[in-house]
Design a protein around this motif. Sequence first.
Motif, PDB file in Angstrom:
ATOM      1  N   HIS A 193      22.490  35.376  55.767  1.00  0.00           N
ATOM      2  CA  HIS A 193      21.559  34.540  55.013  1.00  0.00           C
ATOM      3  C   HIS A 193      20.610  35.426  54.217  1.00  0.00           C
ATOM      4  CE1 HIS A 193      18.364  35.374  57.982  1.00  0.00           C
ATOM      5  NE2 HIS A 193      19.154  34.934  58.951  1.00  0.00           N
ATOM      6  N   GLU A 194      20.058  34.863  53.138  1.00  0.00           N
ATOM      7  CA  GLU A 194      19.188  35.628  52.236  1.00  0.00           C
ATOM      8  C   GLU A 194      17.795  35.867  52.816  1.00  0.00           C
ATOM      9  OE1 GLU A 194      18.947  34.146  48.247  1.00  0.00           O
ATOM     10  OE2 GLU A 194      21.112  33.908  48.047  1.00  0.00           O
ATOM     11  N   ALA A 195      17.335  35.005  53.679  1.00  0.00           N
ATOM     12  CA  ALA A 195      15.999  35.143  54.253  1.00  0.00           C
ATOM     13  C   ALA A 195      15.923  36.402  55.117  1.00  0.00           C
ATOM     14  CB  ALA A 195      15.671  33.906  55.082  1.00  0.00           C
ATOM     15  N   PRO A 196      14.717  36.902  55.378  1.00  0.00           N
ATOM     16  CA  PRO A 196      14.569  38.087  56.232  1.00  0.00           C
ATOM     17  C   PRO A 196      15.212  37.902  57.602  1.00  0.00           C
ATOM     18  CG  PRO A 196      12.514  37.635  55.100  1.00  0.00           C
ATOM     19  CD  PRO A 196      13.416  36.475  54.820  1.00  0.00           C
ATOM     20  N   MET A 197      15.511  39.028  58.254  1.00  0.00           N
ATOM     21  CA  MET A 197      16.211  38.971  59.543  1.00  0.00           C
ATOM     22  C   MET A 197      15.339  38.425  60.663  1.00  0.00           C
ATOM     23  SD  MET A 197      18.117  41.959  61.750  1.00  0.00           S
ATOM     24  CE  MET A 197      19.637  41.880  60.800  1.00  0.00           C
ATOM     25  N   THR A 198      14.131  38.932  60.804  1.00  0.00           N
ATOM     26  CA  THR A 198      13.292  38.563  61.935  1.00  0.00           C
ATOM     27  C   THR A 198      12.956  37.075  61.917  1.00  0.00           C
ATOM     28  OG1 THR A 198      12.319  40.770  62.038  1.00  0.00           O
ATOM     29  CG2 THR A 198      11.112  38.996  63.122  1.00  0.00           C
ATOM     30  N   SER A 199      13.380  36.371  62.955  1.00  0.00           N
ATOM     31  CA  SER A 199      13.169  34.927  63.095  1.00  0.00           C
ATOM     32  C   SER A 199      13.873  34.111  62.023  1.00  0.00           C
ATOM     33  CB  SER A 199      11.668  34.578  63.119  1.00  0.00           C
ATOM     34  OG  SER A 199      11.038  35.174  64.231  1.00  0.00           O
ATOM     35  N   GLY A 200      14.816  34.724  61.291  1.00  0.00           N
ATOM     36  CA  GLY A 200      15.660  33.951  60.387  1.00  0.00           C
ATOM     37  C   GLY A 200      16.525  32.999  61.184  1.00  0.00           C
TER      38      GLY A 200
END
Length: 373
Positions: free
Chosen positions: A310-317
């Motif tokens: 996914h394009e969103a950041p990794m942490t808590s994505g």
Amino acid sequence: MASSRLRTQFFSDVIFNRGIFLSEVQLRRYSSHFVYTADSEKTTSNGTKSKMNMFQAINNALDIILKSDSKAIIFGEDVGFGGVFRCTLDLQKRYGKHRVFNTPLCEQGIIGFGIGAAVAGSTAIAEIQFADYIFPAFDQLVNEAAKYRYRSGNLFDCGKLTIRTPCGAVGHGGLYHSQSPEAYFAHTPGLKVVVPRGPIKAKGLLLGCIRDPDPCLILEPKVLYRAAVEQVPEADFQLPLGKADILIEGTDITLIGWGTQVHVLKEVATVLKDSYKVTAEVIDLVTILPWDVTTICKSVCKTGRVLVAHEAPMTSGFGAEIAATIQENCFLNLHAPVARVTGADTPFPCIFEPFYLPTKWRCLEEALKLLDY
């Protein structure tokens, strides 16, 4: 099965030139975000179809709702002339300023008004001009819209509220016009969160959201508005929420994405098949909340390997939630740890966007690691 030697050679050819990084122009070429492929799935409509891009399909869905539901209203910043991406083009001309109208530049006010309108009986369709600007309305969505039915003991609800907003990378949006905020809202019981991958899904899911008994947030990958073109049924049809789509069947690895990332993973599946004789199962999650745990876990139990992108950041994505659920339900079937390929834990960059995005090359590299684990 792919070997470490093949993987190393492949990425040496693509990313490096005898140990020296390729030029920025070459790297941008190799790191192109995705190649769109039209949907081949059958819809519930067997009638006439027309060639539409995604913003035209959304416009068509909104036209259907305004025509069929006299209580439907559309409102948001600049929707009167069609909006930044033209999704509401000509709707005010057809249905009047009392049904399609501009609002002040106030996201909190837009959603607050939408909640009140929906509670009063209107079919309220709000547009937030960019998903990056939905955060001033966070309290209204999370504390009011999502909880309205619960706190009133089902006496009142704002289930006729739908919020549309463009999201994701577009090639030049930078930190304020490129974010993917789905994970923030996936933590909120009472909301439904949807991300279409193309025109057919956009039309069917939007109509499904508008008619759903709960408030819905539909995040539209803005880069697909014009890049995605399909033969879309002209008639009214709905697609189900909460149901993932298996786009390519496979037995060696499961690739999970949503929105634009689905097309990246379809490319990865093609490379794996053509170059490594590996069959990948590609799944579009479609609905972030509620999400289709059954389809995902069934696929993972079959393949034993899974990659979420996914394009969103990794942490808590949202990939973290998927990984945790797979670990809980499919642990004994896994041949390798669940992998995530995501945006970085930084603000979204502008000129460095190719380094930030989970491109097909990054996803392919991670998939090969899983296959070699």
